[in-house]
Design an enzyme around this catalytic site. Sequence first.
Site, mmCIF file in Angstrom:
data_model
loop_
_atom_site.group_PDB
_atom_site.id
_atom_site.type_symbol
_atom_site.label_atom_id
_atom_site.label_comp_id
_atom_site.label_asym_id
_atom_site.label_seq_id
_atom_site.Cartn_x
_atom_site.Cartn_y
_atom_site.Cartn_z
ATOM 1 N N GLY A 219 0.823 -1.195 0.000
ATOM 2 C CA GLY A 219 0.000 0.000 0.000
ATOM 3 C C GLY A 219 0.862 1.252 0.000
ATOM 4 O O GLY A 219 2.068 1.203 0.264
ATOM 5 N N CYS A 220 0.234 2.392 -0.278
ATOM 6 C CA CYS A 220 0.981 3.653 -0.370
ATOM 7 C C CYS A 220 1.496 4.097 0.996
ATOM 8 O O CYS A 220 2.691 4.393 1.149
ATOM 9 C CB CYS A 220 0.132 4.733 -1.034
ATOM 10 S SG CYS A 220 -1.572 4.834 -0.437
ATOM 11 N N TYR A 221 0.625 4.164 1.993
ATOM 12 C CA TYR A 221 1.090 4.533 3.327
ATOM 13 C C TYR A 221 2.166 3.562 3.834
ATOM 14 O O TYR A 221 3.215 4.008 4.332
ATOM 15 C CB TYR A 221 -0.070 4.565 4.326
ATOM 16 C CG TYR A 221 -0.987 5.757 4.216
ATOM 17 C CD1 TYR A 221 -0.513 7.062 4.368
ATOM 18 C CD2 TYR A 221 -2.356 5.591 3.984
ATOM 19 C CE1 TYR A 221 -1.356 8.157 4.281
ATOM 20 C CE2 TYR A 221 -3.212 6.680 3.886
ATOM 21 C CZ TYR A 221 -2.709 7.968 4.033
ATOM 22 O OH TYR A 221 -3.556 9.047 3.946
ATOM 23 N N SER A 224 5.606 4.403 2.270
ATOM 24 C CA SER A 224 6.260 5.618 2.768
ATOM 25 C C SER A 224 6.745 5.465 4.202
ATOM 26 O O SER A 224 7.676 6.153 4.620
ATOM 27 C CB SER A 224 5.297 6.811 2.667
ATOM 28 O OG SER A 224 4.223 6.680 3.582
#
Length: 416
Positions: A219-221, A224
């Site tokens: 996932g994106c979160y 990061s």
Amino acid sequence: MAFTTLGGGCGAASVRLVPQNRILGSNSKPFTGIILKKPQQVGPLPLHVRGSIASSPQKLFSPKAAAPKSGDSIRIAVLGASGYTGAEIVRFLANHPQFHIKVMTADRKAGEQFGSVFPHLRTLDLPKLVAIKDADFSDIDAVFCCLPHGTTQEIIKSLPRHLKIVDLSADFRLRDINEYAEWYGHSHRAPELQEEAVYGLTELQRDDIRNARLVANPGCYPTSIQLPLVPLVKAKLIKLTNIIIDAKSGVSGAGRGAKEANLYTEIAEGIHAYGITSHRHVPEIEQGLTDAAESKVTISFTPHLMCMKRGMQSTIYVELASGVTPRDLYEHLKYTYEDEEFVKLLHGSSAPHTSHVVGSNYCFMNVYEDRIPGRAIIISVIDNLVKGASGQALQNLNLMMGLPENMGLQYLPLFP
């Protein structure tokens, strides 16, 4: 530059760099990108243990290299091509010398030309969109699956076994199928495939990805957050308690579907938290940190929706292990990622900005000393649709196909 040794655990010495102007290490000041020639000690542990954190990158693709032969063409299907991540996959593949799109699905847009769904890509020569039930996979080598969460498991289970697959949904990210059922509200529909799936955080799982047939794209979160935290957790440079993450994302992270909460009048001129204490990326982040720590890690994570199209920033607050300084965190991350093309530590007082990574596969990060003694702040930014989704997916499929992982990804960020 003077060097001052400080007492560390078990009698070992840690090293703190003190500049002649005495600025480095003062409250709230970030650090310059000085790289030590030899690994230094933090407590009983080596500061730099990259081999245990990330596998070595392949030699990167050069645009000056010989063009691939026509026989090297790899035939690609994009499932769910009418969404944002599908469009980004297509944009990147337009410049990929070996991947060529042969099948594109979008059930609600079946029969339409892709250029009518995404006019900015109308100049590309692409097949018409078809329903998944009508797709022919007999001449396909690999699949990007860009379908919504909860719809992917049964579809992937029905695909031919010869296909290499990168799934951009959350359906195969959690190894524990009971945990999946708890967070996603239904039982896992392909548990045998879950056992086969490899989690695809490229820089940290490179060797496993190379040998995988099915990769669960992160996932994106989680991307990061784990890129900075996993190396630090694995090296025992931060405490496992009291990790606080304040993250913010552009609206494209919610997908292209029509939703009242995402209307312009609902989100304009404001910012709001969502998924408070219950966001589905929490177990994915904790899974990665727990693996790195080899013990259970629980985080405090709150995401926020920003009135912007793209971009994601994670501001991470951590407590330092005994004898460790914020400088040690910076140096360890710098050493871990110094050979990586897409993960960059910034220098000096530079703060990562989402606007500086838009349209690219980069992750920019930096480390700061908190005003509270014994704590540090880490800021990490990505484009949620690229490194947080489609760019990392292409990076992974390149590895799975034995290609340089940056092939087709050498887009510089767009600014302004």
